[in-house]
Design an enzyme around this catalytic site. Structure first.
Site, PDB file in Angstrom:
ATOM      1  N   HIS A 280       0.806  -1.210   0.000  1.00  0.00           N
ATOM      2  CA  HIS A 280       0.000   0.000   0.000  1.00  0.00           C
ATOM      3  C   HIS A 280       0.849   1.275   0.000  1.00  0.00           C
ATOM      4  O   HIS A 280       0.327   2.381  -0.186  1.00  0.00           O
ATOM      5  CB  HIS A 280      -0.934   0.006   1.213  1.00  0.00           C
TER       6      HIS A 280
ATOM      7  N   ASP B  91      -2.416   3.311  -4.155  1.00  0.00           N
ATOM      8  CA  ASP B  91      -3.667   3.215  -3.415  1.00  0.00           C
ATOM      9  C   ASP B  91      -4.593   2.205  -4.097  1.00  0.00           C
ATOM     10  O   ASP B  91      -4.252   1.611  -5.123  1.00  0.00           O
ATOM     11  CB  ASP B  91      -4.333   4.584  -3.325  1.00  0.00           C
TER      12      ASP B  91
END
Length: 476
Positions: free
Chosen positions: A447, A451
């Site tokens: 992450h 995104d």
């Protein structure tokens, strides 16, 4: 008079500092040729056959099977013929890290070993026999045949015997590495019949592969090429060897490949904030496209190769996922080349061979490379170079009969695509309920590099290509 040369465990590359002796390939008293494999060792990366850079008679071995040796520890000693005056002993000339010597292969000569009497580490020649020092000789108390013995250079052969051999050992044909020599040996190619395309006639891997292709009948198929989704994973592992203890249960050492996997997965979990998204896709048209390709003749195309081709096309659109995080610089490094790893289960644990430059390969080339690496994983002959440098991993866990998974990212990569089993399921197709071939796709991603919108876009593009393979035509 024969000269006794010591061969030490060479640098096996990729930062490896030790290896475990799995199997000795020679005995004391055996005659070995230059670059002949003498021992099989297991590192944290792979099983490796180590060739000896000297030709002569083996006079001592160091370390029992199962012993771990550090790089630079003695492996064996070899008695070679008397060298010419004012010259240094000649080695194989191989400069590949971990194989052979760094001496330049300027001159080759025949070596005629002189009669050599060898003995065990304890210096005896049998019950009641005289104690005769073995080469090289050692003083002091008799060591135990364990790692300490290996590190101090003490021979650990348990039986002593005398063997006299005098043979002409021809100098080897110059090849770029012992791996090329093995490829020729396994393929039945006589290296002396090849004209090397490298400098000074050096035989390259491409020369051997060209010879194998030339010898093959036109239109023939390579036996044993993996089919369908079974390309990436081999047979389920055999139970690991373990030593029984008291009531505490069975203890299994985390070492070798298993230990390296444990360390890497633990590091991934500690350092990478991962997330997973998934989608079901109708793979009916992809399966049909593959069947049509294979019906047209020529080498068969594996389903894994088609999925890999889809992955590389998706990574071209979403390069954030073909990257890694430089923690010290606090930067995301996006990579130009796609070196595609794929998970393969072996008897020694999970390994991830890497297909180099997967973005530049077509489906046929990908199929061949997957087949080669899968076979090498099965036989334990993957090299450290085959297992490093990946930028993205494709995990085909459908061969285990499961639909989905949330895998751990192969550190330091940024993402992994998982592919479940392809099974008939009820599906709404063109407004009507029908039975279709459905697969679950999952993407686990770092992450920090992107995104959910980027990860979802990548996975949706992959699913679109699976459902409508014609989408790939835009990237061809």
């Amino acid at each position: 008079m024969a000269q006794v040369l010591e061969f030490k465990l060479p640098d096996l590359g990729e930062g490896l500092t030790e290896a475990e002796i799995v199997r000795w390939l020679v005995q004391v008293g055996d005659v070995v040729a230059v670059d002949q494999p003498v021992v099989e060792v297991e590192t944290a990366k792979a099983m490796v056959e180590v060739p000896c850079p000297y030709g002569g008679v083996v006079t001592a071995r160091f370390g029992e099977e199962g012993t771990e040796l550090p790089v630079g520890a003695p492996l064996l000693t070899v008695a070679v013929g008397e060298p010419a005056a004012h010259t240094e002993p000649e080695g194989s000339g191989n400069v590949l890290v971990g194989y052979g010597t760094s001496d330049a292969p300027a001159r080759r000569r025949r070596v005629r070993p002189t009669p050599v009497v060898t003995a065990a580490a304890n210096g005896s020649t049998g019950p009641g026999g005289p104690r005769t020092p073995s080469a090289p000789s050692e003083t002091g108390p008799e060591p135990r045949p364990d790692r300490a013995a290996a590190s101090t250079g003490t021979a650990t052969d348990g039986t002593a015997h005398t063997r006299v051999d005098a043979l002409h050992l021809e100098g080897p044909v110059p090849v770029i590495s012992p791996l090329v020599r093995r490829l020729a040996r396994e393929g039945g190619v006589d290296l002396r019949q090849l004209a090397g395309s490298g400098p000074d006639g050096l035989i390259l891997r491409s020369d051997v592969e060209d010879a194998l292709r030339t010898r093959a009948a036109p239109g023939s198929r390579t036996a044993g090429a993996p089919a369908a989704t079974h390309s990436a994973v081999v047979a389920p592992p055999a139970p690991a060897a373990a030593s029984a203890t008291h009531a505490a249960g069975i203890r299994i050492p985390l070492k070798g490949v298993r230990g390296a996997v444990a360390d890497k997965l633990s590091r991934s979990r500690r350092e990478i904030p991962d997330a997973t998204c998934w989608v079901d896709a109708d793979a009916t048209e992809l399966m049909g496209a593959r069947a049509a390709m294979n019906a047209a003749g020529g080498p068969k195309i594996s389903l894994l190769a088609l999925l890999a081709r889809i992955c590389t096309a998706a990574l071209a659109r979403f390069p954030e996922l073909n990257s890694y995080v430089d923690v010290e610089a606090r930067e995301v490094v996006q990579l130009d080349q796609v070196h595609l790893g794929f998970a393969a289960q072996t008897a020694r644990g999970l390994v991830v061979p890497v297909v180099r430059d997967a973005h530049a390969r077509d489906a046929e080339s990908l199929t061949a490379e997957f087949a080669r690496l899968t076979e090498a994983a099965r036989t334990g002959t993957l090299t450290p170079g085959d297992l490093t440098g990946g930028t993205f991993t494709l995990n085909n866990y459908g061969v285990f009969g499961v639909d989905g998974s949330t895998p751990i990212i192969n550190h330091p990569e940024a993402a992994m695509l998982g592919v479940g089993r392809i099974v008939p399921k009820p599906w709404v197709h063109e407004g009507e309920l029908a039975v279709r071939q459905v697969v679950q796709l999952s993407l686990t991603f770092d992450h920090r590099v992107c995104d959910g919108g980027t990860a979802g876009g990548f996975l949706r593009y992959v699913a679109d290509c699976v459902e409508h393979p014609a989408v790939l035509l835009r990237t061809l």
